[in-house]
Design a protein around this motif. Structure first.
Motif, PDB file in Angstrom:
ATOM      1  N   TYR A   8       0.838  -1.201   0.000  1.00 41.40           N
ATOM      2  CA  TYR A   8       0.000   0.000   0.000  1.00 41.40           C
ATOM      3  C   TYR A   8       0.865   1.241   0.000  1.00 41.40           C
ATOM      4  O   TYR A   8       0.622   2.188  -0.761  1.00 41.40           O
ATOM      5  N   ALA A  11       2.514   1.674  -3.377  1.00 40.89           N
ATOM      6  CA  ALA A  11       1.613   2.158  -4.426  1.00 40.89           C
ATOM      7  C   ALA A  11       1.512   3.687  -4.396  1.00 40.89           C
ATOM      8  O   ALA A  11       1.540   4.341  -5.459  1.00 40.89           O
ATOM      9  N   ALA A  12       1.419   4.260  -3.215  1.00 38.89           N
ATOM     10  CA  ALA A  12       1.312   5.715  -3.106  1.00 38.89           C
ATOM     11  C   ALA A  12       2.591   6.387  -3.610  1.00 38.89           C
ATOM     12  O   ALA A  12       2.538   7.386  -4.342  1.00 38.89           O
ATOM     13  N   ILE A  14       4.740   5.089  -5.700  1.00 37.83           N
ATOM     14  CA  ILE A  14       4.891   4.849  -7.134  1.00 37.83           C
ATOM     15  C   ILE A  14       4.047   5.838  -7.932  1.00 37.83           C
ATOM     16  O   ILE A  14       4.502   6.404  -8.937  1.00 37.83           O
ATOM     17  N   ARG A  15       2.825   6.053  -7.472  1.00 36.54           N
ATOM     18  CA  ARG A  15       1.956   6.998  -8.189  1.00 36.54           C
ATOM     19  C   ARG A  15       2.571   8.386  -8.173  1.00 36.54           C
ATOM     20  O   ARG A  15       2.544   9.096  -9.188  1.00 36.54           O
ATOM     21  N   ALA A  16       3.142   8.778  -7.053  1.00 37.90           N
ATOM     22  CA  ALA A  16       3.790  10.088  -6.983  1.00 37.90           C
ATOM     23  C   ALA A  16       5.033  10.127  -7.862  1.00 37.90           C
ATOM     24  O   ALA A  16       5.284  11.120  -8.551  1.00 37.90           O
ATOM     25  N   MET A  18       5.552   8.502 -10.566  1.00 39.77           N
ATOM     26  CA  MET A  18       5.152   8.530 -11.975  1.00 39.77           C
ATOM     27  C   MET A  18       4.827   9.948 -12.436  1.00 39.77           C
ATOM     28  O   MET A  18       4.893  10.254 -13.633  1.00 39.77           O
ATOM     29  N   THR A  19       4.461  10.811 -11.499  1.00 43.57           N
ATOM     30  CA  THR A  19       4.174  12.200 -11.879  1.00 43.57           C
ATOM     31  C   THR A  19       5.439  13.051 -11.876  1.00 43.57           C
ATOM     32  O   THR A  19       5.362  14.261 -12.114  1.00 43.57           O
ATOM     33  N   TYR A  25      10.381   8.773  -5.479  1.00 38.84           N
ATOM     34  CA  TYR A  25      11.196   7.664  -5.983  1.00 38.84           C
ATOM     35  C   TYR A  25      12.398   7.443  -5.080  1.00 38.84           C
ATOM     36  O   TYR A  25      12.830   6.302  -4.883  1.00 38.84           O
ATOM     37  N   GLY A  66       6.534   3.293 -15.856  1.00 37.84           N
ATOM     38  CA  GLY A  66       5.226   3.296 -16.491  1.00 37.84           C
ATOM     39  C   GLY A  66       4.724   1.911 -16.857  1.00 37.84           C
ATOM     40  O   GLY A  66       3.519   1.722 -17.073  1.00 37.84           O
ATOM     41  N   TYR A  68       5.040  -0.701 -14.890  1.00 35.74           N
ATOM     42  CA  TYR A  68       4.660  -1.457 -13.694  1.00 35.74           C
ATOM     43  C   TYR A  68       3.153  -1.400 -13.538  1.00 35.74           C
ATOM     44  O   TYR A  68       2.556  -0.313 -13.509  1.00 35.74           O
ATOM     45  N   MET A  70       1.079  -2.496 -11.072  1.00 40.30           N
ATOM     46  CA  MET A  70       0.447  -2.430  -9.745  1.00 40.30           C
ATOM     47  C   MET A  70      -0.284  -3.722  -9.367  1.00 40.30           C
ATOM     48  O   MET A  70      -0.910  -3.775  -8.320  1.00 40.30           O
TER      49      MET A  70
END
Lengths: 195, 210
Positions: A8, A11-12, A14-16, A18-19, A25, A66, A68, A70
């Protein structure tokens, strides 16, 4: 439970990441560097190479973030990249050793100090035993036994069927038994790693 | 648990496929049986009690720096640093500096050989080919629209030849009159046109006839 909590949090981040959030990272690197470094070190048995491979793993992971999906643990996805890099590195070294045996013998080795009890083989020795295995069985043993992955996870990381994982593990363990029973010392040039 | 049973289940034991109780019995047997410990103990110790690995100090920072260098901004900065550092390395390296000096001398020598021996003063000489006049450019454009495809170079050559011909017909090159004694020498400043030369020739021919 702990693993799902880790996923969990991953995931948070990773989403950050990716932006374009470099701090996110960096946090992922800090979380997974010990596991990645341990895997590559146990596979390649050379500290300098393991550091380079760990670095390459995270650079490549960032480039392919990009891709990955999830749907699998980020740790396994990272270890897949790390394991592939480590196996490719071993295969390249083996080709180099066959082509230039004298140069391969002069590669610097690192030494360490054992800190285990008297009943256990010294770290120096058991890494030597592991270094006698072929790349794929060695990677399978490292992932399954040292990182407590399941058969399915090892199959995903190595990108092979489950039966192949079983074959790798059985072949690797049988080879270790043969080496230890025969009491053969490892050949020169194999790893000497500080653990 | 017998040794034969341990030999049968040892792979499942290592695969973590045995129930907890059976796994515990195998573990106890291995600890207490010298024969099985001799055969399986080394591998069991290797697989079940791995040594922890410490991450080297500074590796995390090094990876962060490498990631930064690998980003588009980092690559641009690295490229500019590499360019400037490449020049500085070149200047510092004696071998490459000597090679650069040799190349410089060779280049200067080649350039000097290309210069004319005597530099002429005064107005520049008339070029051999006429400059590109608007008529020439128009003819090039016209040739490019012809149904038969003409390459630009061929079109320019054709147009230059055409313009030269047109100029020669409109203004014939001044004729040297010194060897023609029966023709009155024309003024130097204004070379006679064809129309002007005809009456002169007729008058001279008439004078000879008379």
């Amino acid at each position: 439970m702990q693993r799902s909590h880790d996923q969990y949090e991953d995931a948070a981040l990773i989403r950050a990441a990716m932006t374009g959030d470099r701090g996110a990272y960096g946090a992922l690197v800090d979380r997974h560097l010990p596991g990645v470094y341990a895997v590559v070190l146990r596979i390649v048995c050379n500290r300098t190479d393991a550091e380079d491979l760990a670095q390459d793993t995270f650079i490549r992971a960032l480039e392919r973030l990009g891709q990955y999906g999830m749907d699998h643990p980020f740790r396994n996805w990272l270890l897949k990249i790390a394991t592939n890099l480590a196996i490719n590195h071993l295969q390249a070294r083996r080709r180099e050793r066959l082509r230039y045996p004298r140069i391969a013998e002069t590669r610097p080795e690192t030494t360490g100090t054992p800190d285990d009890g008297p009943d256990l083989p010294s770290p120096r020795e058991w890494q030597h035993w592991l270094a006698q295995l072929d790349e794929a069985p060695r990677a399978a043993i490292v992932l399954f036994h040292f990182h407590e992955m399941s058969y399915l996870e090892v199959a995903e990381v190595l990108n092979v069927p489950l039966n192949t994982v079983r074959t790798y593990l059985h072949r690797g363990r049988r080879r270790l038994r043969e080496l230890m029973t025969a009491g053969r010392l490892p050949e020169t040039g194999s790893c000497t790693v500080a653990m | 648990m017998h040794c034969s049973h341990v030999k049968r289940v040892i792979e499942d034991y290592w695969d973590r496929a045995l129930p907890a109780e059976a796994s515990h019995r195998v573990e106890l047997h291995l600890a207490g049986c010298p024969a099985c410990r001799s055969e399986f103990g080394g591998v069991d110790d290797l697989l079940r009690r791995p040594v922890l690995v410490d991450v080297p100090a500074g590796l995390s920072a090094r990876i962060a720096a490498a990631i930064e260098a690998n980003t588009p901004d980092g690559r641009r900065a690295a490229s500019s640093r590499r360019d400037s550092s490449a020049w500085s390395r070149l200047l510092r390296n004696p071998a490459s500096g000597a090679m650069a000096a040799c190349l410089t001398f060779l280049l200067l020598g080649w350039l000097s050989s290309m210069l004319p021996v005597e530099q002429q003063s005064g107005p520049p000489p008339t070029p051999d080919t006429p400059p590109l006049s608007p008529a020439l450019l128009a003819s090039v454009g016209q040739s490019m629209t012809l149904p038969v495809p003409v390459s630009p170079l061929a079109a320019v050559a054709q147009a230059a030849a055409l313009e030269q011909f047109m100029q020669s017909v409109a203004e014939p090159a001044p004729v040297s009159v010194r060897n023609l004694s029966f023709i009155e020498e024309a003024p130097v400043t204004d070379p006679p046109s064809a129309a002007q030369r005809i009456p002169i020739i007729i008058s001279r021919l008439s004078a000879l006839g008379a």
